[in-house]
Motif scaffolding. Structure first.
Motif, short mmCIF file in Angstrom:
data_model
loop_
_atom_site.label_atom_id
_atom_site.label_comp_id
_atom_site.label_asym_id
_atom_site.label_seq_id
_atom_site.Cartn_x
_atom_site.Cartn_y
_atom_site.Cartn_z
N VAL A 1 0.86 -1.18 0.00
CA VAL A 1 0.00 0.00 0.00
C VAL A 1 0.90 1.23 0.00
CG1 VAL A 1 -1.75 1.31 1.27
CG2 VAL A 1 -1.86 -1.20 1.21
N VAL A 2 0.79 2.05 -1.05
CA VAL A 2 1.65 3.22 -1.15
C VAL A 2 0.91 4.52 -0.83
CG1 VAL A 2 3.27 2.16 -2.76
CG2 VAL A 2 1.30 3.41 -3.64
N GLU A 3 -0.42 4.50 -0.89
CA GLU A 3 -1.18 5.70 -0.55
C GLU A 3 -2.62 5.32 -0.25
OE1 GLU A 3 -1.53 10.35 -1.64
OE2 GLU A 3 -0.19 9.06 -2.77
N VAL A 4 -3.27 6.12 0.58
CA VAL A 4 -4.67 5.91 0.94
C VAL A 4 -5.44 7.20 0.61
CG1 VAL A 4 -6.30 5.37 2.78
CG2 VAL A 4 -4.03 4.31 2.79
N PHE A 5 -6.51 7.04 -0.15
CA PHE A 5 -7.38 8.16 -0.52
C PHE A 5 -8.71 7.96 0.20
CE2 PHE A 5 -4.40 7.45 -3.91
CZ PHE A 5 -3.98 8.72 -4.26
N LYS A 6 -9.17 8.97 0.93
CA LYS A 6 -10.40 8.85 1.72
C LYS A 6 -11.36 9.98 1.37
CE LYS A 6 -7.85 7.06 5.67
NZ LYS A 6 -7.54 7.24 7.09
N ASP A 7 -12.58 9.58 0.98
CA ASP A 7 -13.64 10.55 0.74
C ASP A 7 -14.77 10.29 1.72
OD1 ASP A 7 -13.09 12.41 -1.35
OD2 ASP A 7 -13.23 10.78 -2.81
N ASN A 8 -15.24 11.32 2.36
CA ASN A 8 -16.41 11.25 3.22
C ASN A 8 -17.42 12.21 2.62
OD1 ASN A 8 -18.20 10.77 5.24
ND2 ASN A 8 -16.91 11.48 6.91
N ALA A 9 -17.96 11.80 1.46
CA ALA A 9 -18.81 12.68 0.66
C ALA A 9 -20.22 12.12 0.57
CB ALA A 9 -18.22 12.83 -0.73
N PRO A 10 -21.21 12.98 0.44
CA PRO A 10 -22.61 12.56 0.41
C PRO A 10 -23.09 12.06 -0.95
CG PRO A 10 -22.50 14.93 0.28
CD PRO A 10 -21.08 14.43 0.44
N GLY A 11 -22.42 11.11 -1.53
CA GLY A 11 -22.91 10.44 -2.72
C GLY A 11 -22.81 11.18 -4.04
N VAL A 12 -22.26 12.36 -4.06
CA VAL A 12 -22.11 13.11 -5.31
C VAL A 12 -20.67 12.98 -5.77
CG1 VAL A 12 -22.31 15.36 -6.41
CG2 VAL A 12 -23.89 14.73 -4.57
N LEU A 13 -20.47 12.31 -6.90
CA LEU A 13 -19.10 12.05 -7.36
C LEU A 13 -18.31 13.33 -7.58
CD1 LEU A 13 -19.48 8.99 -9.74
CD2 LEU A 13 -18.52 9.06 -7.45
N ALA A 14 -18.98 14.41 -7.94
CA ALA A 14 -18.26 15.67 -8.15
C ALA A 14 -17.60 16.17 -6.87
CB ALA A 14 -19.22 16.72 -8.69
N GLU A 15 -18.10 15.71 -5.72
CA GLU A 15 -17.55 16.13 -4.44
C GLU A 15 -16.49 15.15 -3.91
OE1 GLU A 15 -20.69 16.99 -1.71
OE2 GLU A 15 -21.65 18.37 -3.09
N CYS A 16 -16.19 14.12 -4.66
CA CYS A 16 -15.20 13.12 -4.24
C CYS A 16 -13.82 13.57 -4.70
CB CYS A 16 -15.57 11.75 -4.80
SG CYS A 16 -17.10 11.11 -4.12
N PHE A 17 -13.28 14.54 -3.98
CA PHE A 17 -12.00 15.13 -4.38
C PHE A 17 -10.85 14.14 -4.31
CE2 PHE A 17 -14.60 18.66 -2.70
CZ PHE A 17 -14.79 19.32 -3.90
N GLU A 18 -10.89 13.23 -3.36
CA GLU A 18 -9.82 12.23 -3.26
C GLU A 18 -9.88 11.25 -4.43
OE1 GLU A 18 -7.13 11.78 -0.56
OE2 GLU A 18 -7.64 13.82 -1.14
N LEU A 19 -11.06 10.95 -4.93
CA LEU A 19 -11.18 10.10 -6.11
C LEU A 19 -10.53 10.79 -7.31
CD1 LEU A 19 -12.18 7.61 -7.61
CD2 LEU A 19 -14.39 8.79 -7.89
N GLN A 20 -10.75 12.07 -7.46
CA GLN A 20 -10.14 12.82 -8.56
C GLN A 20 -8.61 12.81 -8.43
OE1 GLN A 20 -12.10 13.62 -11.04
NE2 GLN A 20 -13.77 12.85 -9.79
N ARG A 21 -8.13 12.96 -7.19
CA ARG A 21 -6.68 12.93 -6.94
C ARG A 21 -6.11 11.55 -7.24
NH1 ARG A 21 -2.81 12.89 -2.83
NH2 ARG A 21 -4.21 12.05 -1.26
N LEU A 22 -6.86 10.50 -6.85
CA LEU A 22 -6.43 9.12 -7.13
C LEU A 22 -6.31 8.91 -8.64
CD1 LEU A 22 -7.61 5.82 -5.62
CD2 LEU A 22 -7.84 6.16 -8.06
N LEU A 23 -7.30 9.34 -9.40
CA LEU A 23 -7.27 9.15 -10.85
C LEU A 23 -6.10 9.89 -11.49
CD1 LEU A 23 -11.10 9.35 -11.58
CD2 LEU A 23 -9.66 7.29 -11.53
N ALA A 24 -5.81 11.08 -10.99
CA ALA A 24 -4.67 11.83 -11.53
C ALA A 24 -3.36 11.11 -11.24
CB ALA A 24 -4.64 13.24 -10.93
N GLN A 25 -3.23 10.56 -10.04
CA GLN A 25 -1.99 9.86 -9.70
C GLN A 25 -1.90 8.52 -10.42
OE1 GLN A 25 -0.57 9.84 -5.71
NE2 GLN A 25 -1.27 11.92 -5.32
#
Length: 79
Positions: A36-60
């Motif tokens: 495991v090299v990194e952990v991305f955590k989103d605590n977002a209310p079901g709106v993918l646009a608000e999942c900033f860690e998911l966006q960061r994960l995809l960029a990395q």
């Protein structure tokens, strides 16, 4: 394999569910020989646009920082 964990909880204010998911994904990764090299955590209310860690994960992922992402769905699917 070098993996990044993606953890998302839509409706948990305590963080307990996020901690549990991380523990389980780390355990699963260790059992299967993944680093495991990194952990991305989103605590977002079901709106993918608000999942900033998911966006960061995809960029990395595009930058080849790790070999692949792992979430609770993927870990269950490959058991």
């Amino acid at each position: 394999m070098r993996v990044a964990l993606y953890i998302r909880i839509a409706n948990d204010n305590t963080g307990d569910a996020i901690s549990y998911q991380e523990q389980e994904l780390r355990r699963w990764s260790n059992e299967h020989g993944h680093e495991v090299v990194e952990v991305f955590k989103d605590n977002a209310p079901g709106v993918l646009a608000e999942c900033f860690e998911l966006q960061r994960l995809l960029a990395q992922l595009d930058a080849h920082t790790f070999d692949g992402p792992l979430d609770k769905v993927k870990a269950k699917a490959v058991r």
